[in-house]
Write an enzyme that holds these catalytic residues in place. Structure first.
Site, PDB file in Angstrom:
ATOM      1  CD  GLU A  69      -2.966  -0.945   2.451  1.00 43.72           C
ATOM      2  OE1 GLU A  69      -2.825  -0.160   3.152  1.00 43.72           O
ATOM      3  OE2 GLU A  69      -3.858  -1.855   2.404  1.00 43.72           O
ATOM      4  CD  GLU A 112      -3.255  -5.825   4.293  1.00 45.77           C
ATOM      5  OE1 GLU A 112      -4.343  -5.092   4.629  1.00 45.77           O
ATOM      6  OE2 GLU A 112      -2.259  -5.614   4.100  1.00 45.77           O
TER       7      GLU A 112
HETATM    8  C1  FCB Z   1      -4.356  -2.052   5.721  1.00 45.32           C
HETATM    9  C2  FCB Z   1      -2.839  -2.257   6.092  1.00 45.32           C
HETATM   10  C3  FCB Z   1      -2.749  -3.255   7.361  1.00 45.32           C
HETATM   11  C4  FCB Z   1      -4.219  -3.228   8.294  1.00 45.32           C
HETATM   12  C5  FCB Z   1      -5.260  -3.120   7.700  1.00 45.32           C
HETATM   13  C6  FCB Z   1      -6.305  -3.007   8.518  1.00 45.32           C
HETATM   14  O1  FCB Z   1      -4.360  -0.607   4.982  1.00 45.32           O
HETATM   15  O2  FCB Z   1      -2.096  -2.907   5.181  1.00 45.32           O
HETATM   16  O3  FCB Z   1      -1.551  -3.301   7.825  1.00 45.32           O
HETATM   17  O4  FCB Z   1      -3.877  -1.958   8.943  1.00 45.32           O
HETATM   18  O5  FCB Z   1      -5.388  -2.023   6.718  1.00 45.32           O
END
Ligand code: FCB
Length: 442
Positions: A167, A344
């Protein structure tokens, strides 16, 4: 709809974590300070004045944590390496004890049949490098490449996939413009410069790793969002296109096309740092995979309207499972990659531990619905090869400290006791069911 969708036999079922959020042991075995250690010391930056010094103590409890993942029947684990644990000053002297930790961890995964998916940078820059300008210093391109090669030399092709950055929007924008993440700078031009250097570091690192003839997959991870205008007014539509350019395409275009999106460049105007368009082309290295972090969508109103009557997580994020379908379909069309992973996806809720159980029905629904919509995108041809739930454990949620629980496993921070939530059991059963389908088909 896709209730009957069967995920392919080689689909990776995993969970994701990151070093600073779970490891703790912040000053153990020669680890150097990171920008998050420093940021956490600044008053008022982190809810409750908390920090990642102990976190989930994963540095010491890693075997137990890998056992948990194995026990859930998963096949892959996405984790990150802490740069200051490996090279405490960021450049120069390597810390063998730091590398030893990741060596043990990776062997531990392999012994348990877990495929290692490694992220090189999940936000914990060595503070020593911040003191030299951090992401705003062009030198960081080779600092990062050297660090990546150091990790590669030790872990090599035991790693299934290497991701350069997690990110980059968060590093650049939250860290250098909004200032809500370390290093806490609030300057747009610096943020844009940081994003440029991240792109160069990404490209140069891919080149350097390819030159090692690695068999590992190489890619990167972006946080991406569907962006919808609140109304069909021209103003809302324009605003949505601009936001899409700033948060999504600012990171997609360099990696896929070697350019920054025109709409955003024009918008930033005098805030644009000087960028060499020839140099930026290095960012567009062929990717083996693109990792997608999906949490919610943006709904853009120039009149201050907000979405009413939607379910939200404890972060206040809209629960929008269809977004994962729309996002993956659009991506595949506009930014085709040979392979995508959902690196994620998950949610924070106010979980309560009662009699050794956590009944997190909302998270179960969240997972079930997102997987269903992901299946729909795959049915329609999007090559998604794995899903990593965020996160294995409740952990240090950056500026929110320990207040937000994202885990499918509950952590009691007093005792470090781990307890499977209902969502972990649901995920385990879901994956087992998928395997049964496959066995029947053979
Ligand atoms: C993302 C991050 C991770 C965590 C999630 C909830 O942006 O990559 O580390 O904080 O959100």
């Amino acid at each position: 709809m896709t209730e009957n969708f069967r995920f392919p036999a080689d689909f990776r079922w995993g969970v994701a974590t990151s070093a600073y959020q779970i490891e703790g042991a912040a000053f153990t075995d020669g680890r150097g300070p990171s920008i998050w250690d420093a940021y956490a010391l600044m008053p008022g930056k982190i809810l409750g004045g908390q920090n990642g010094t102990v976190a989930c103590d994963h540095y010491h409890l890693w075997e137990q944590d890998l056992d948990l993942i194995q026990g859930l029947g998963l096949s892959a684990y996405r984790f990150s390496v802490s740069w200051p644990r490996v090279i405490p000053e960021g450049t120069g002297k390597v810390n063998p004890l730091g590398l030893d930790f990741y060596d043990r961890l990776v062997d531990g995964m392999l012994q348990r049949g877990l495929e290692p998916h490694l992220t090189l940078y999940h936000w914990d820059l060595p503070q020593a490098l911040q003191n030299r300008g951090g992401w705003a210093n062009p030198e960081i391109v080779h600092w990062f490449t050297d660090y990546a090669l150091t990790v590669y030399e030790r872990l090599g092709d035991r790693i299934k996939s290497y991701c350069t950055f997690n990110e980059p929007w968060c590093t650049a924008e939250l860290g250098h413009h909004i200032g809500r993440h370390a290093p806490g700078i609030q300057d747009l031009k610096t943020a844009l410069l940081a994003s440029y250097h991240i792109q160069l570091a990404h490209g140069e690192t891919l080149l350097a790793l390819r030159a090692q003839n690695t068999r590992a997959e190489l890619g990167t991870v972006l946080n991406l969002y569907p962006v919808d205008p609140a109304t069909d007014s021209e103003a809302d539509q324009e605003a949505a296109l601009l936001l899409d350019a700033k948060i999504n395409r600012w990171y997609l275009d360099p990696v896929f096309r070697g350019t920054f999106p025109e709409r955003a460049v024009a918008h930033y105007a005098e805030h644009m740092p000087s960028i060499d368009p020839e140099r930026l082309k290095v960012a567009a290295q062929p990717l083996d995979f693109l990792g997608v972090n999906y949490y919610y969508r943006y709904w853009v109103s120039t009149e201050g309207k907000t979405l009413q009557d939607v379910e939200r997580t404890d972060m206040g994020w809209e629960i929008y499972p269809e977004g994962i379908y729309r996002l993956m379909k659009d991506l595949h069309q506009e930014y085709p990659a040979p392979k995508y992973y959902i690196t994620e996806n998950g949610a924070a809720f106010k979980d309560e531990l009662q009699n050794g159980e956590v009944h997190d029905e909302a998270r179960v629904r969240f997972l079930r619905d997102h997987l269903q919509h992901l299946g729909r995108a795959m049915q329609e041809g999007v090559p998604v090869h794995g899903y990593f739930e965020w996160s294995l454990l409740d952990n240090f949620e950056w500026a929110f400290g320990y207040a937000k629980r994202f885990g499918i496993v509950h952590v009691d921070y007093e005792t470090q006791k781990r307890t499977l939530k209902d969502s972990a059991k649901w995920y385990r059963d879901f994956v087992m069911q998928q395997r049964k389908f496959q066995a029947e088909e053979v």
